[in-house]
Design a protein around this motif. Structure first.
Motif, short mmCIF file in Angstrom:
data_model
loop_
_atom_site.label_atom_id
_atom_site.label_comp_id
_atom_site.label_asym_id
_atom_site.label_seq_id
_atom_site.Cartn_x
_atom_site.Cartn_y
_atom_site.Cartn_z
N GLU A 156 1.11 -2.61 2.61
CA GLU A 156 0.24 -2.10 1.55
C GLU A 156 -1.07 -1.55 2.10
O GLU A 156 -1.68 -0.65 1.50
CB GLU A 156 -0.04 -3.22 0.54
CG GLU A 156 -0.64 -2.75 -0.76
CD GLU A 156 0.30 -1.86 -1.57
OE1 GLU A 156 -0.20 -1.09 -2.40
OE2 GLU A 156 1.54 -1.94 -1.37
N LYS A 210 -3.39 11.73 6.14
CA LYS A 210 -4.16 10.74 5.39
C LYS A 210 -5.55 11.30 5.13
O LYS A 210 -6.01 12.21 5.83
CB LYS A 210 -4.24 9.42 6.14
CG LYS A 210 -4.99 9.44 7.45
CD LYS A 210 -5.03 8.05 8.07
CE LYS A 210 -5.82 8.03 9.38
NZ LYS A 210 -5.88 6.67 9.97
N TRP A 266 -0.33 12.90 -3.89
CA TRP A 266 -0.53 11.65 -3.16
C TRP A 266 0.21 10.48 -3.81
O TRP A 266 0.58 9.51 -3.13
CB TRP A 266 -2.02 11.33 -3.03
CG TRP A 266 -2.76 11.23 -4.34
CD1 TRP A 266 -3.43 12.21 -4.98
CD2 TRP A 266 -2.89 10.06 -5.15
NE1 TRP A 266 -3.97 11.74 -6.15
CE2 TRP A 266 -3.65 10.42 -6.28
CE3 TRP A 266 -2.43 8.74 -5.04
CZ2 TRP A 266 -3.97 9.51 -7.29
CZ3 TRP A 266 -2.74 7.84 -6.04
CH2 TRP A 266 -3.50 8.22 -7.15
N GLN A 267 0.44 10.56 -5.13
CA GLN A 267 1.21 9.49 -5.78
C GLN A 267 2.63 9.42 -5.21
O GLN A 267 3.17 8.33 -4.99
CB GLN A 267 1.26 9.70 -7.29
CG GLN A 267 -0.09 9.58 -8.00
CD GLN A 267 -0.71 10.93 -8.27
OE1 GLN A 267 -0.50 11.88 -7.49
NE2 GLN A 267 -1.46 11.04 -9.36
N ARG A 317 5.79 2.87 -0.14
CA ARG A 317 6.17 1.55 -0.68
C ARG A 317 7.69 1.38 -0.66
O ARG A 317 8.20 0.30 -0.34
CB ARG A 317 5.64 1.41 -2.10
CG ARG A 317 4.14 1.17 -2.18
CD ARG A 317 3.71 0.64 -3.54
NE ARG A 317 2.30 0.32 -3.51
CZ ARG A 317 1.33 1.12 -3.93
NH1 ARG A 317 1.63 2.32 -4.43
NH2 ARG A 317 0.07 0.75 -3.87
N ALA A 364 2.46 7.81 -1.76
CA ALA A 364 2.29 6.36 -1.85
C ALA A 364 3.59 5.68 -2.27
O ALA A 364 3.97 4.63 -1.72
CB ALA A 364 1.17 6.03 -2.83
N GLU A 368 -4.17 6.01 -1.42
CA GLU A 368 -4.59 5.92 -2.82
C GLU A 368 -6.10 5.87 -3.00
O GLU A 368 -6.62 6.23 -4.06
CB GLU A 368 -3.96 4.69 -3.47
CG GLU A 368 -2.45 4.79 -3.57
CD GLU A 368 -1.81 3.57 -4.19
OE1 GLU A 368 -0.78 3.72 -4.87
OE2 GLU A 368 -2.35 2.45 -4.00
N SER A 369 -6.83 5.41 -1.99
CA SER A 369 -8.27 5.23 -2.15
C SER A 369 -9.11 6.26 -1.40
O SER A 369 -10.27 6.50 -1.75
CB SER A 369 -8.68 3.83 -1.67
OG SER A 369 -8.57 3.74 -0.25
N THR A 425 -0.71 2.13 2.47
CA THR A 425 -0.65 2.83 1.19
C THR A 425 -2.02 2.89 0.53
O THR A 425 -2.36 3.88 -0.12
CB THR A 425 0.36 2.12 0.26
OG1 THR A 425 1.60 1.97 0.94
CG2 THR A 425 0.58 2.92 -1.01
N GLU A 426 -2.81 1.84 0.71
CA GLU A 426 -4.14 1.82 0.09
C GLU A 426 -5.00 2.98 0.56
O GLU A 426 -5.78 3.54 -0.21
CB GLU A 426 -4.84 0.49 0.38
CG GLU A 426 -6.20 0.41 -0.31
CD GLU A 426 -6.91 -0.91 -0.09
OE1 GLU A 426 -8.04 -1.05 -0.59
OE2 GLU A 426 -6.34 -1.80 0.58
N ARG A 433 -9.04 11.55 -2.16
CA ARG A 433 -7.60 11.53 -1.87
C ARG A 433 -7.14 12.81 -1.21
O ARG A 433 -6.04 12.86 -0.65
CB ARG A 433 -6.82 11.28 -3.16
CG ARG A 433 -7.13 9.93 -3.82
CD ARG A 433 -6.21 9.70 -5.01
NE ARG A 433 -6.52 8.46 -5.69
CZ ARG A 433 -7.27 8.37 -6.79
NH1 ARG A 433 -7.79 9.47 -7.31
NH2 ARG A 433 -7.50 7.20 -7.36
#
Length: 559
Positions: A229, A183, A215-216, A223, A219, A236-237, A232-233, A190
């Motif tokens: 979530e 992470k 990273w997409q 999911r 994520a 993505e963040s 996952t955030e 990211r």
């Protein structure tokens, strides 16, 4: 020899494969992983062939030991109930989905590795040289760094468990926390991190490498597996949304989120404590279980600005030691305008302009004119200088988001004038009437002392007679700051921060903005960006909170 060393892949095969490819492209001859193969992502089993096919040499982390033994928890070392709740959730998923032959392989891994590579004594551990799940934070006191380095005595010690990359020389030992692959590093990026070490000639050097990866895909994988979530955030963040309480104050202050929403008592709200409307801001919106400290009741999003420190009065309980003899320490219009613009960019939602007496500043009307185009603005004044061009300028601002606040410390002259000077009560009352006539009915605060407590109901009635709404009056405590030798004590460990700017720099609270009498509430010199000031406040807030476990209280300077 050049080697590459990664921290926990945390069930992220996309980052692990990117690490292998990037390290080989950079000429690394050997690749190492310091453990915690599972623990955040959903595809822990996909890691095994990447590790074995690419000869990645591993040590075991606490996660790997726990999975191999089938333990009921990860043994991560968290102490907070909420941190452990999220850790348990992802551990249960990892334990249930990890192939048993892979788990058995994890059980064969050593928990540390030490060898001499090109004449360099290299010690690889997961947590630290003290324990498998020890958090070796960059912000640890120097003696704690020495304790861990001396427990090894190696030329280089490599670790990972805390998840944040850093390096430093500790005595004769180069210590490198290589970060993790699983992470981001709570930095809004990211990318994840690993380390490259060059060991040629017995002189080790390290480089911390940011690593881009898909990273997409990670994520989407999380999911698809039904992971919450909130996990996952983070992918993505780039910001951590779980396991916040384990972070020391300095590391926590650098992130976007600082508190679990559940730690904010429902009865503790800015509006309830006289901090003004909207102080909680966007941080409390949505259903995310974590919030920034800034914008909550513990760090309201209002900025205080001292335009100057000299004053036409010499109140004997002035918290910032203002008087006609005080050094003016005046902010220029250029600096003020830049500060207002910066405040908007930094997320502040209110501006409080104070002094000294702000209406002694030669450009005060222009300052307020500019401020009210950007933010709702409150100006604090003793209301004695509101005539002539100042009054005309204020009148022109009556339709703006401008509020004027003044002080009235008694229903009769005696209690007020005893502290603020003979004749000041009548002049303040005249100023209040004049503000009402200008279309700017002021807020009024009373500083409570043993002399005026009994007069509070009469002051309330007097202000009503003058046409002020009931919500425009509040009582604030006397503080032992500045000129005052009596009153309540305030400090970082007992008062909620309200970031304050003066010509001297940044301060914890407006009641401690005089550097000469309140050096303990000084944060940083002039020119320090407000974003850095917010980070300093956050760090010092959590330092105080962790020291005694109590929560700070509001100290009212505004109605």
């Amino acid at each position: 020899m050049r080697i590459a060393v990664s921290g926990g892949p945390y069930g992220n095969p996309y980052a692990l494969q990117a690490f292998v490819d990037d390290a080989r492209a950079r000429g690394c001859e050997r690749l190492f992983c310091l453990g915690d193969l599972g623990g955040f992502g959903a595809e822990v089993n996909a890691l095994w062939p990447i590790l074995t096919d690419n000869d990645v040499e591993c040590v075991a982390g606490n996660y790997d030991v726990a999975i191999a033994r089938g333990d009921t928890d990860c043994g991560c070392g968290y102490r907070d109930a909420k941190d452990n709740e999220y850790a348990q959730l992802i551990y249960d998923h990892t334990l249930a989905t990890t192939r048993r032959d892979f788990a058995a392989w994890m059980g064969t891994l050593p928990t540390e590795r030490r060898e001499t590579i090109d004449g360099v004594d290299v010690h690889m551990v997961h947590g630290s040289t003290l324990a498998l799940n020890d958090f070796w934070w960059e912000s640890l006191p120097e003696e704690q760094h020495r304790l861990r380095a001396e427990a090894s005595g190696a030329d280089v010690v490599l670790c990972t468990h805390s998840g944040l990359p850093w390096q430093r020389q500790v005595g004769e030992t180069l210590v490198v926390n290589v970060g993790v692959l699983g992470k981001p590093a709570n930095d809004g990026r990211r990318e994840v991190w690993y380390a490259i070490l060059d060991l040629d000639g017995g002189r080790p050097t390290a480089e911390l490498v940011p690593l881009s990866y898909d990273w997409q895909a990670q994520a989407a994988s999380m999911r698809a597996a039904g992971l919450p979530e909130i996990f996952t955030e983070t992918i993505e963040s780039g910001w951590w949304t779980t396991c916040l309480e384990i972070l020391p104050p300095r590391e926590r202050s650098r992130g976007r989120f600082h508190l679990y929403r559940s730690t904010l008592p429902s009865g503790f709200r800015p509006a309830d404590d006289g901090w003004g409307e909207g102080a909680s801001g966007g941080a409390m919106e949505g259903d995310r279980p974590v919030v920034p400290l800034f914008g909550t009741a513990y760090f309201p999003s209002r900025l205080w600005v001292y335009t100057n420190f000299h004053c036409n009065l010499a109140c004997d309980y002035c918290a910032v030691a203002s008087s006609p003899k005080a050094a003016p320490r005046t902010l220029s219009a250029t600096d003020f305008h830049a500060l207002v613009d910066e405040a908007v960019d930094a997320g502040f939602t209110e501006l409080y302009v104070t002094g000294g007496e702000p209406f002694l500043h030669p450009g005060i009307v222009g300052l307020l004119d500019y401020a009210t185009t950007r933010l709702p603005t409150v100006v604090m004044t003793n209301a004695m200088l509101l005539r002539g061009r100042r009054a005309a300028g204020l009148s022109a601002l009556a339709g703006r988001k401008l509020t004027v606040q003044t002080s009235l410390d008694g229903a009769t002259p005696a209690a007020h004038d005893a502290h603020r000077g003979a004749g000041s009560w009548l002049r303040t009352l005249d100023g209040i009437r004049h503000l009402v006539d200008l279309g700017l009915p002021p807020r009024v605060a009373l500083t409570e002392t043993p002399d005026n407590t009994d007069e509070i109901p009469a002051v309330t009635a007097l202000l009503a007679e003058l046409g002020l709404p009931a919500g425009h009056f509040a009582v604030r405590p006397l503080l032992r700051r500045g000129f005052s030798e009596a009153g309540a004590e305030i400090g970082e460990d007992s008062s909620i921060p309200e970031l304050t700017v003066t010509a001297d720099g940044l301060h914890w609270h407006p009641a401690g903005a005089d550097l000469g009498t309140s050096p303990d509430l000084y944060l940083a010199p002039g020119g320090t960006p407000l974003a850095a000031g917010k980070e300093l406040v956050t760090e010092r807030f959590f330092t105080a909170r962790l020291n005694d476990g109590s929560l700070p209280r509001p100290v009212h300077c505004a109605v």
